[in-house]
Design an enzyme around this catalytic site. Structure first.
Site, PDB file in Angstrom:
ATOM      1  N   LYS A 147       0.796  -1.233   0.000  1.00  0.00           N
ATOM      2  CA  LYS A 147       0.000   0.000   0.000  1.00  0.00           C
ATOM      3  C   LYS A 147       0.827   1.282   0.000  1.00  0.00           C
ATOM      4  CE  LYS A 147      -4.545  -0.944   0.475  1.00  0.00           C
ATOM      5  NZ  LYS A 147      -5.177  -1.685   1.556  1.00  0.00           N
ATOM      6  N   GLU A 148       2.141   1.170   0.089  1.00  0.00           N
ATOM      7  CA  GLU A 148       2.957   2.378   0.270  1.00  0.00           C
ATOM      8  C   GLU A 148       2.694   3.439  -0.787  1.00  0.00           C
ATOM      9  OE1 GLU A 148       3.954  -0.632   0.834  1.00  0.00           O
ATOM     10  OE2 GLU A 148       5.214  -0.710   2.608  1.00  0.00           O
ATOM     11  N   PRO A 149       2.720   3.092  -2.094  1.00  0.00           N
ATOM     12  CA  PRO A 149       2.524   4.148  -3.094  1.00  0.00           C
ATOM     13  C   PRO A 149       1.191   4.884  -2.926  1.00  0.00           C
ATOM     14  CG  PRO A 149       3.499   2.226  -4.105  1.00  0.00           C
ATOM     15  CD  PRO A 149       3.097   1.813  -2.714  1.00  0.00           C
TER      16      PRO A 149
END
Ligand code: ACO
Length: 258
Positions: A147-149
């Protein structure tokens, strides 16, 4: 502490537990009420566990308590209130991030085999923790997502390398930029899990795998992991030479009277 040992209060702040039973160390993510969300203390304490692990530990199991393996970074770090006892998440330099990556990087060292036992959600930093391990045993309710982006950042806990090594650049790009969830069947197909088992059988499946690893001579297991880890970066000739080097040492050991 002066001798490097980790206090109960530090384990509590990190949301971690550690149990060492002879050659097996079990690290438990132990904040189920927050789906084992991770903080800076978690990553730094993981690094200290790696630094202080007894030398005779051969297998490290990383597991999560409750319905999820880990929901990734504690999202309160992105708020003005933050998390009690934790640094604020602001502009940071590379040394700061390096200190956090140290929590995951040691799981690859040749002296141990690390196994992630993954049930439910493994999101962001939680997915990267599973990727940091040598092997992943997943429950059939597993849900991997990078989920980072979606939060405006890159995966920076050393997860991009194993992700690409396992699924290749195009699939890794798709998974990271869509932040979509990978369920058990696809995880097995992509190689993100070596084994998928019914959720109720996760503990037993991990125990069986640990027993199989421990049945291999310690120096042989170390040599095999070292050899296989270097294979992707070697030419065929280099890898054949590496096989010879490892084998000569093992054959000498095996011929020595015990
Ligand atoms: N940080 C802080 N608290 C969290 C986190 C998190 N990452 N994830 C869950 N929690 C808390 C919830 O706020 C909730 O707290 P509350 O009981 O005080 O309301 C509790 O954990 C339970 O969470 P639910 O959402 O009710 O549990 P559910 O099982 O329905 O859903 C799920 C779990 C899917 C993991 C959901 O909580 C979620 O999407 N969390 C955020 C995941 C995320 O985006 N993480 C960041 C990834 S990027 C990175 O790691 C760098």
């Amino acid at each position: 502490m002066a001798d490097g040992s980790i206090t109960d209060a530090e384990f509590e702040q990190a949301g971690l537990r550690l149990a060492v039973d002879g050659p097996v160390a079990t690290i438990t993510l132990a904040r189920p009420e927050r789906r084992n969300a991770l903080t800076f203390s978690t990553w730094r304490t993981l690094a200290r566990i790696g630094d202080t692990l007894p030398g005779d530990v051969r297998v490290v199991v990383v597991r999560g308590e409750g319905p999820a393996f880990s929901a990734g970074i504690d999202l309160r770090l992105f708020t003005a209130e933050g998390v009690p006892g934790e640094d604020a998440l602001g502009p940071r330099d590379e040394d700061f991030i390096h200190g956090l990556q140290a929590g995951y990087l040691w799981l690859r060292r040749p002296e141990i085999v690390s196994i992630a036992a993954v049930q439910g959600h493994a999101i962001g930093g939680g997915f990267q923790l599973a990727l940091a391990c040598d092997l992943r045993v997943a429950a059939d309710d597993v849900k991997f997502a990078m989920k980072e982006p979606a939060l405006g950042i890159v995966p920076d806990l050393s997860g991009t390398k194993p992700l690409v090594d396992i699924v290749g650049v195009p699939r890794a790009l798709e998974l990271c930029l869509t932040a979509r969830t990978v369920h058990a069947e696809e995880a097995a197909r992509l190689g993100l899990a070596e084994l998928v088992v019914p959720a109720a059988e996760l503990g037993k499946a991990v125990d069986d795998l640990v027993a199989a690893i421990l049945a291999v001579r310690p120096s042989t297991a170390v040599a095999v992991k070292r050899l296989l880890r270097e294979a992707p970066g070697n030419t065929l000739e280099q890898q054949a030479a590496a096989e010879r080097r490892e084998q000569v040492v093992l054959l000498r050991e095996l011929s020595e009277p015990s």
